[in-house]
Motif scaffolding. Structure first.
Motif, PDB file in Angstrom:
ATOM      1  N   VAL A 308       0.861  -1.189   0.000  1.00  0.00           N
ATOM      2  CA  VAL A 308       0.000   0.000   0.000  1.00  0.00           C
ATOM      3  C   VAL A 308       0.895   1.236   0.000  1.00  0.00           C
ATOM      4  O   VAL A 308       1.670   1.436   0.938  1.00  0.00           O
ATOM      5  CB  VAL A 308      -0.914   0.003   1.238  1.00  0.00           C
ATOM      6  N   PRO A 309       0.816   2.084  -1.015  1.00  0.00           N
ATOM      7  CA  PRO A 309       1.698   3.254  -1.068  1.00  0.00           C
ATOM      8  C   PRO A 309       1.159   4.405  -0.230  1.00  0.00           C
ATOM      9  O   PRO A 309      -0.053   4.486   0.045  1.00  0.00           O
ATOM     10  CB  PRO A 309       1.686   3.629  -2.551  1.00  0.00           C
ATOM     11  N   THR A 310       2.033   5.297   0.165  1.00  0.00           N
ATOM     12  CA  THR A 310       1.559   6.537   0.759  1.00  0.00           C
ATOM     13  C   THR A 310       0.810   7.341  -0.301  1.00  0.00           C
ATOM     14  O   THR A 310       1.138   7.275  -1.485  1.00  0.00           O
ATOM     15  CB  THR A 310       2.713   7.385   1.310  1.00  0.00           C
ATOM     16  N   LEU A 311      -0.183   8.083   0.127  1.00  0.00           N
ATOM     17  CA  LEU A 311      -0.890   8.966  -0.805  1.00  0.00           C
ATOM     18  C   LEU A 311      -0.354  10.390  -0.743  1.00  0.00           C
ATOM     19  O   LEU A 311      -0.829  11.259  -1.480  1.00  0.00           O
ATOM     20  CB  LEU A 311      -2.392   8.966  -0.492  1.00  0.00           C
ATOM     21  N   ARG A 312       0.623  10.621   0.106  1.00  0.00           N
ATOM     22  CA  ARG A 312       1.228  11.948   0.122  1.00  0.00           C
ATOM     23  C   ARG A 312       1.914  12.206  -1.227  1.00  0.00           C
ATOM     24  O   ARG A 312       2.628  11.354  -1.744  1.00  0.00           O
ATOM     25  CB  ARG A 312       2.213  12.068   1.279  1.00  0.00           C
ATOM     26  N   ASN A 313       1.627  13.373  -1.795  1.00  0.00           N
ATOM     27  CA  ASN A 313       2.148  13.784  -3.109  1.00  0.00           C
ATOM     28  C   ASN A 313       1.589  12.954  -4.253  1.00  0.00           C
ATOM     29  O   ASN A 313       2.119  12.977  -5.367  1.00  0.00           O
ATOM     30  CB  ASN A 313       3.679  13.754  -3.132  1.00  0.00           C
ATOM     31  N   VAL A 314       0.496  12.241  -4.026  1.00  0.00           N
ATOM     32  CA  VAL A 314      -0.032  11.349  -5.048  1.00  0.00           C
ATOM     33  C   VAL A 314      -0.452  12.093  -6.319  1.00  0.00           C
ATOM     34  O   VAL A 314      -0.402  11.527  -7.420  1.00  0.00           O
ATOM     35  CB  VAL A 314      -1.209  10.511  -4.486  1.00  0.00           C
ATOM     36  N   ALA A 315      -0.820  13.358  -6.201  1.00  0.00           N
ATOM     37  CA  ALA A 315      -1.245  14.100  -7.381  1.00  0.00           C
ATOM     38  C   ALA A 315      -0.113  14.365  -8.361  1.00  0.00           C
ATOM     39  O   ALA A 315      -0.366  14.674  -9.529  1.00  0.00           O
ATOM     40  CB  ALA A 315      -1.892  15.424  -6.965  1.00  0.00           C
ATOM     41  N   VAL A 316       1.149  14.239  -7.897  1.00  0.00           N
ATOM     42  CA  VAL A 316       2.281  14.526  -8.782  1.00  0.00           C
ATOM     43  C   VAL A 316       3.178  13.308  -8.997  1.00  0.00           C
ATOM     44  O   VAL A 316       4.276  13.439  -9.546  1.00  0.00           O
ATOM     45  CB  VAL A 316       3.127  15.701  -8.243  1.00  0.00           C
ATOM     46  N   THR A 317       2.721  12.125  -8.585  1.00  0.00           N
ATOM     47  CA  THR A 317       3.575  10.937  -8.697  1.00  0.00           C
ATOM     48  C   THR A 317       2.998   9.898  -9.651  1.00  0.00           C
ATOM     49  O   THR A 317       3.296   8.710  -9.540  1.00  0.00           O
ATOM     50  CB  THR A 317       3.824  10.301  -7.321  1.00  0.00           C
ATOM     51  N   GLY A 318       2.181  10.324 -10.600  1.00  0.00           N
ATOM     52  CA  GLY A 318       1.696   9.389 -11.603  1.00  0.00           C
ATOM     53  C   GLY A 318       2.815   8.934 -12.508  1.00  0.00           C
ATOM     54  O   GLY A 318       3.864   9.587 -12.583  1.00  0.00           O
ATOM     55  N   PRO A 319       2.654   7.805 -13.209  1.00  0.00           N
ATOM     56  CA  PRO A 319       1.451   6.977 -13.293  1.00  0.00           C
ATOM     57  C   PRO A 319       1.227   6.173 -12.013  1.00  0.00           C
ATOM     58  O   PRO A 319       2.065   6.197 -11.112  1.00  0.00           O
ATOM     59  CB  PRO A 319       1.725   6.076 -14.496  1.00  0.00           C
ATOM     60  N   TYR A 320       0.121   5.432 -11.997  1.00  0.00           N
ATOM     61  CA  TYR A 320      -0.344   4.854 -10.745  1.00  0.00           C
ATOM     62  C   TYR A 320      -0.472   3.325 -10.791  1.00  0.00           C
ATOM     63  O   TYR A 320      -0.627   2.728 -11.847  1.00  0.00           O
ATOM     64  CB  TYR A 320      -1.685   5.484 -10.373  1.00  0.00           C
ATOM     65  N   LEU A 321      -0.439   2.759  -9.602  1.00  0.00           N
ATOM     66  CA  LEU A 321      -0.412   1.325  -9.313  1.00  0.00           C
ATOM     67  C   LEU A 321       0.950   0.746  -9.692  1.00  0.00           C
ATOM     68  O   LEU A 321       1.770   1.400 -10.332  1.00  0.00           O
ATOM     69  CB  LEU A 321      -1.553   0.578 -10.000  1.00  0.00           C
ATOM     70  N   HIS A 322       1.198  -0.473  -9.290  1.00  0.00           N
ATOM     71  CA  HIS A 322       2.526  -1.065  -9.459  1.00  0.00           C
ATOM     72  C   HIS A 322       2.948  -1.162 -10.919  1.00  0.00           C
ATOM     73  O   HIS A 322       4.139  -1.135 -11.229  1.00  0.00           O
ATOM     74  CB  HIS A 322       2.551  -2.461  -8.826  1.00  0.00           C
ATOM     75  N   ASN A 323       1.961  -1.255 -11.821  1.00  0.00           N
ATOM     76  CA  ASN A 323       2.288  -1.381 -13.239  1.00  0.00           C
ATOM     77  C   ASN A 323       2.026  -0.102 -14.030  1.00  0.00           C
ATOM     78  O   ASN A 323       2.085  -0.107 -15.261  1.00  0.00           O
ATOM     79  CB  ASN A 323       1.522  -2.549 -13.866  1.00  0.00           C
ATOM     80  N   GLY A 324       1.759   0.990 -13.316  1.00  0.00           N
ATOM     81  CA  GLY A 324       1.581   2.267 -13.989  1.00  0.00           C
ATOM     82  C   GLY A 324       0.493   2.270 -15.032  1.00  0.00           C
ATOM     83  O   GLY A 324       0.545   3.036 -16.003  1.00  0.00           O
ATOM     84  N   VAL A 325      -0.534   1.456 -14.835  1.00  0.00           N
ATOM     85  CA  VAL A 325      -1.574   1.308 -15.863  1.00  0.00           C
ATOM     86  C   VAL A 325      -2.443   2.555 -16.005  1.00  0.00           C
ATOM     87  O   VAL A 325      -3.015   2.799 -17.059  1.00  0.00           O
ATOM     88  CB  VAL A 325      -2.437   0.055 -15.567  1.00  0.00           C
ATOM     89  N   PHE A 326      -2.506   3.373 -14.954  1.00  0.00           N
ATOM     90  CA  PHE A 326      -3.317   4.591 -14.990  1.00  0.00           C
ATOM     91  C   PHE A 326      -2.423   5.819 -15.000  1.00  0.00           C
ATOM     92  O   PHE A 326      -1.542   5.961 -14.153  1.00  0.00           O
ATOM     93  CB  PHE A 326      -4.261   4.657 -13.791  1.00  0.00           C
ATOM     94  N   GLN A 327      -2.675   6.714 -15.940  1.00  0.00           N
ATOM     95  CA  GLN A 327      -1.920   7.958 -16.026  1.00  0.00           C
ATOM     96  C   GLN A 327      -2.538   9.067 -15.185  1.00  0.00           C
ATOM     97  O   GLN A 327      -1.851   9.981 -14.746  1.00  0.00           O
ATOM     98  CB  GLN A 327      -1.828   8.413 -17.487  1.00  0.00           C
ATOM     99  N   LYS A 328      -3.839   8.994 -14.979  1.00  0.00           N
ATOM    100  CA  LYS A 328      -4.559  10.063 -14.281  1.00  0.00           C
ATOM    101  C   LYS A 328      -5.033   9.594 -12.910  1.00  0.00           C
ATOM    102  O   LYS A 328      -5.545   8.484 -12.759  1.00  0.00           O
ATOM    103  CB  LYS A 328      -5.755  10.531 -15.114  1.00  0.00           C
ATOM    104  N   LEU A 329      -4.889  10.480 -11.932  1.00  0.00           N
ATOM    105  CA  LEU A 329      -5.302  10.165 -10.570  1.00  0.00           C
ATOM    106  C   LEU A 329      -6.797   9.864 -10.504  1.00  0.00           C
ATOM    107  O   LEU A 329      -7.221   8.946  -9.794  1.00  0.00           O
ATOM    108  CB  LEU A 329      -4.937  11.320  -9.642  1.00  0.00           C
ATOM    109  N   ARG A 330      -7.576  10.608 -11.249  1.00  0.00           N
ATOM    110  CA  ARG A 330      -9.025  10.392 -11.212  1.00  0.00           C
ATOM    111  C   ARG A 330      -9.393   8.983 -11.670  1.00  0.00           C
ATOM    112  O   ARG A 330     -10.326   8.371 -11.143  1.00  0.00           O
ATOM    113  CB  ARG A 330      -9.758  11.415 -12.065  1.00  0.00           C
TER     114      ARG A 330
END
Length: 403
Positions: A308-330
């Motif tokens: 489980v990652p920290t969500l601190r700075n999550v808006a600027v640390t994309g892409p997301y999830l372990h495989n970076g499958v999502f580019q957008k936080l939304r």
């Protein structure tokens, strides 16, 4: 995102007392506020001569401008480029921000609030699969990885530092004989990097949310709504994994992770060549897990689980999830909310958990909100709710200190 409460409150309280450090500017480019040991760690962290071929440093993939996360100019946004032009990583680069708060990898006790049963579950460590017990062990991973910095050996790194421009600083910190024993020198080099990564530069607690906790800022109505949804176990239920102490106004009690592992059933990222033909099973493939697991622990039960990652700075640390499958936080928040109510939105032909073998589908979290839904049911979060949670998450971005 969510999971039943992990019993990590005690760990969070303990960690908060250990890492009480002053705030500093996020991503500051100078040496201000650093001790000699931390300054040495910064030099090593930024040293591009340690890779083969030269040109890639720790900072190449952990860019201060994006909360110490990045891809080093990779053509595939989900994974970083290594020192060799053809080398690409296998997973999304995690941020190092707040990483020093993670406890060493271990099995901790968790009490099921419904049954009262106590069991041991994995928690802590570094990397998405916890394969490094702590930051000290983490240092050599990227350094020696052929797909990353590609250094041929620890001795090579020590000799490059010995012959480099900041060798006098190494001797100032560790003494004139530091390079006499290469193995000892490498350990000391790693300790310096850990000291830098544990400095306040990597955990400034300088976000709008931190100011809100301190009583010096107010959340907007939509941010307040998002925070409420984030905490509500019948809505986002995010706090179940991205932990914080609701009764506390101390920023260090809000790390937004409980350091445990969860299987989310992320959609496959076909852009990652390394996992195109074989799924990334995460924690169950952590080297040596069988040897340290408690008696009776089923290693196969954590196939598909990632930290489980920290969500601190999550808006600027994309892409997301372990495989970076999502580019957008939304999209990440929307995935959590509608993964089970509208699978076709995320998976080809609506076939869920398409990056895991069928035998591991049962490991995926499907029991808790917002996952406890069926196709066609109303999601626990509306589109407006999703927007509100995203607005709240944007308050977690650390801001540079005023100059």
């Amino acid at each position: 995102m969510p999971k039943t409460a992990r019993g990590a409150r005690l760990a969070l309280a303990l960690l908060a007392s250990v890492f009480a450090l002053p705030a500093a500017a996020l991503g500051a480019s100078d040496d201000g506020g650093l001790s000699p040991l931390e300054r040495l760690g910064k030099r090593i962290f930024e040293d591009a001569s340690l890779s083969r071929p030269a040109g890639v440093s720790c900072a190449s993939c952990h860019d201060a401008a994006t909360a110490f996360q990045g891809v080093n100019g990779s053509p595939v946004p989900a994974v970083a480029r290594g020192s060799l032009p053809s080398s690409l990583g296998k997973r999304n680069t995690p941020t190092i921000m707040y990483a020093s708060f993670a406890p060493p990898f271990a099995f901790i006790e968790e009490k099921d609030e419904k049954t009262g049963k106590v069991e041991k579950i994995p928690a802590g460590g570094q990397f998405h699969d916890g394969r490094a017990a702590d930051l000290l062990a983490q240092f050599e991973g990227p350094l020696l990885d052929p797909l990353e910095m590609n250094a041929p050996s620890k001795r090579f790194a020590v000799e490059a530092i010995r012959d480099g421009a900041y060798a006098p600083l190494v001797r100032e910190v560790y003494g004139e004989k530091i390079f006499d024993d290469p193995d000892r020198a490498f350990e000391k080099v790693a300790q310096a990097v850990v000291a830098y990564e544990s400095s306040a530069r990597f955990h400034p607690f300088a976000s709008k949310f931190d100011d809100f906790l301190r009583g010096t800022a107010k959340l907007t109505p939509v941010e307040q709504k998002g925070f409420a949804l984030f905490k509500d176990p019948k809505k986002g239920n995010c706090l179940a994994c991205h932990a914080g102490k609701q009764e506390s106004r101390d920023p260090q009690d809000w790390l937004f992770t409980d350091f445990t592992y969860d299987a989310l059933g992320a959609p496959k990222n076909t852009a990652i060549a390394a996992t195109a033909s074989a799924p990334d099973l995460g924690l169950c493939k952590r080297p040596g897990l069988e040897k340290i697991a408690p008696a009776g622990f089923d290693v196969a039960s954590v196939c598909g689980a990632f930290k489980v990652p920290t969500l601190r700075n999550v808006a600027v640390t994309g892409p997301y999830l372990h495989n970076g499958v999502f580019q957008k936080l939304r999209d990440v928040v929307a995935f959590y909310a509608t993964r089970d109510t509208d699978p076709a939105r995320w998976y080809p032909k609506g076939e869920k958990f398409n990056d895991l073998p069928a035998e591991d589908h049962g490991n995926v979290n499907t029991n808790e909100g917002p996952y406890d839904r069926k196709p066609g049911q109303k999601p626990r979060l509306s589109e407006t709710d999703i927007d509100a949670i995203v607005a709240f998450l944007e308050t977690l971005t650390d801001r540079p200190a005023a100059k």
